[in-house]
Design a protein around this motif. Structure first.
Motif: not given
Length: 546
Positions: A173-176, A189-204
């Protein structure tokens, strides 16, 4: 306490590999620990680091809400300013709405994330691994906290950080920056590097299909500050233990046999200990962390820690400074409301589990265990308590309202057989309508609407149609529990699920099997929050004499 945001940590430096170092059982940079071993298997060696964030953070996060709830509006604006916020879901698939239960209540799901960010002096001192300083963090703790719709029980599922999964598409959301969906498996655990915790949510969400309402994330220094604010917690070992082997590996924990109250660095040692507990594996360490979590819950509920104004002030301060929350949970008032919901659940109805897993090809990573992991996710998705108590107390009963004659019961039949892997079984609504008609339900009609779901279910909108729905279920050989009340239907509606893709007879193998559930929970090593006599076994070779 680490005031920099996780976002700042993510945007500095290069991207670290997901198998980089994180929390381990040593406080010293030079104490080498090999990759985690699976119970009963060999101890594989390799370059896998020692990263292990404290899995007990899930309990800390849920409990800190209780502390904030008790604080009320103490330093309200100040505490609000402490909270860091990020977007809930960065995936390209919106999460579906919750299905309400018969009483119109909805469950609540919170994803608890432990970040290994090394973006402050405190985090660097606690985390070690200088190569990763100021780099983007990893989501080394991931736990789904499920609060039942009726607020009678809580279930927690933790996922090993080295679980291999396919990642969904996520947009920062910050860099686009757009991170496309992966076709290969990557550590979760690499999900957090893909935009932030919202991507970890999407992965779950992609893995489980479970709607997630909120996330809360905490880092190393936040865990420590919370542990200090909470105070001492009793733990138990079956023998004297010293976590240090001949190579100098271990946490340094030293305890006498029996119960000891621990806090501060000693608590940190307990939560990091692998060498010295059970068989020396990460599974043993996780079990010890679950014991600590449950013990902490019991302590906070039974004594005056939350009534002491000074302790309460410290807890509220530590809680809000430690947290990054989603944009729907961005004020102390909202944390207070959430805390009020959690406070309704008795300790005896809290169940901690770990996702059943199997080793991957290289034995250093894991995959969700087929069948058992899916069953655990399904139980949570269907709001089935993992302690089994409510399912016995709320065993479906034959409706007191008598069913109408079969020929007078109107039934709408929908095709719900669609799955991502197989698509929809064409014509199932029409075929099952024919089966019902042949059994005397001459007012059954096939609906063109498709309603994908895993299990075949007969929905009814009100109690006066419960008997009719149960009659339809019985005629097809469906279990009584498959008749469910729903405000989404206007009449008796049969949704033919993915468990019945063909044939005129409902397959017996599709019925819920309590034995399968028991096996899944055994594999998940379910631990009840009220088990006060839990005691960690000490690994041979790590004992000492008085």
């Amino acid at each position: 306490m680490g005031q920099n945001t996780v976002r700042e940590a993510r945007t500095r430096g290069g991207v670290r590999a997901a198998d980089g170092r994180g929390w381990d059982d040593s406080l010293h940079e030079g104490d080498a620990a090999g990759p985690p071993r699976r119970r009963g298997g060999p101890h594989p060696r390799g370059r896998r680091g020692k990263r292990r964030v404290l899995r007990w953070v899930a309990s800390v996060l849920s409990l800190l809400i209780l502390g904030t709830a008790g604080a009320g509006y103490l330093y309200y604006r100040h505490l609000n300013g402490n909270l860091k916020k990020e977007e809930l879901n960065l995936g390209d698939k919106p999460m579906v709405d919750h299905k309400v239960n018969a009483a119109g209540q909805t469950p609540l799901n919170i994803l608890l994330i432990g970040s290994d960010a090394r973006n402050s002096d405190a985090n660097k001192r606690l985390g070690g691994a200088k190569k990763t300083f100021d780099g983007p963090p990893l989501a080394d703790v991931q736990m789904l906290l499920h609060v039942s719709a009726d607020r009678s029980n809580i279930s927690v599922i933790s996922m090993p950080r080295d679980t291999l999964l396919k990642m969904p598409k996520c947009t920062d959301p910050e860099t686009g920056e757009v991170h496309p969906a992966t076709t290969n498996l990557r550590m979760t655990n690499a999900s957090l590097q893909r935009g932030g915790p919202g991507c970890t949510v999407a992965t779950w969400y992609q893995l489980t299909g479970i709607t997630i309402d909120h996330f809360m994330m905490i880092d190393f220094s936040g865990v420590v500050s919370m542990a200090d604010a909470i105070g001492g917690v009793p733990v138990c070992v079956t023998d004297n233990v010293r976590s240090r082997n001949s190579k100098g590996e271990g946490s340094g924990l030293e305890l006498k046999k029996g119960e000891t109250y621990i806090k501060g660095e000693q608590a940190l040692q307990w939560l990091r200990t692998r060498y010295g507990f059970e068989d020396g594996t990460d599974l043993a360490r996780t079990h010890a962390q679950h014991m600590y979590m449950n013990s902490m819950v019991r302590e906070l509920k039974k004594n005056t820690k939350l009534s002491d104004p000074n302790k309460l002030r410290k807890l509220a301060e530590a809680a809000t400074r430690a947290l990054t929350v989603d944009d729907r949970l961005d004020t102390v008032k909202k944390l207070y409301d959430l805390g009020e919901e959690l406070k309704k659940v008795p300790t005896a109805r809290i169940t901690m589990t770990t996702m059943p897993s199997v080793p991957s090809a290289d034995n250093n990573r894991v995959l969700p265990k087929p069948g058992e992991a899916e069953l655990l996710f399904k139980m949570v998705g269907e709001d089935t308590p993992l302690d089994g108590k409510a399912s016995k107390k709320q065993k479906p009963k034959v409706s007191k309202d008598p069913a109408a004659p079969d020929a007078e019961i109107g039934v709408m039949v929908q095709n719900g057989t669609y799955t991502d892997a197989l698509g929809a079984a064409t014509g199932r609504a029409r075929e099952v309508t024919g089966v019902l008609t042949g059994k005397g339900f001459t007012q059954a009609r096939a609906d063109t609407q498709r309603n994908p779901q895993e299990r075949t279910t007969v929905y009814f909108p009100s109690v006066d149609l419960e008997g009719d729905a149960q009659a339809v279920a019985k005629s097809l050989g469906l279990p009584l529990s498959s008749a469910k009340r729903s405000t989404d239907v206007s009449g008796v509606t049969l949704v033919v699920g993915a468990d019945w893709r063909s044939g005129s007879t409902y397959p017996k193998s599709a019925a819920k099997d309590d034995k399968d559930k028991d096996e899944a929970l055994k594999s998940a090593r379910a631990l009840n929050g009220a088990k006060a006599d839990a005691c960690m076994e000490v690994q041979p070779g790590f004992t000492w004499s008085d």
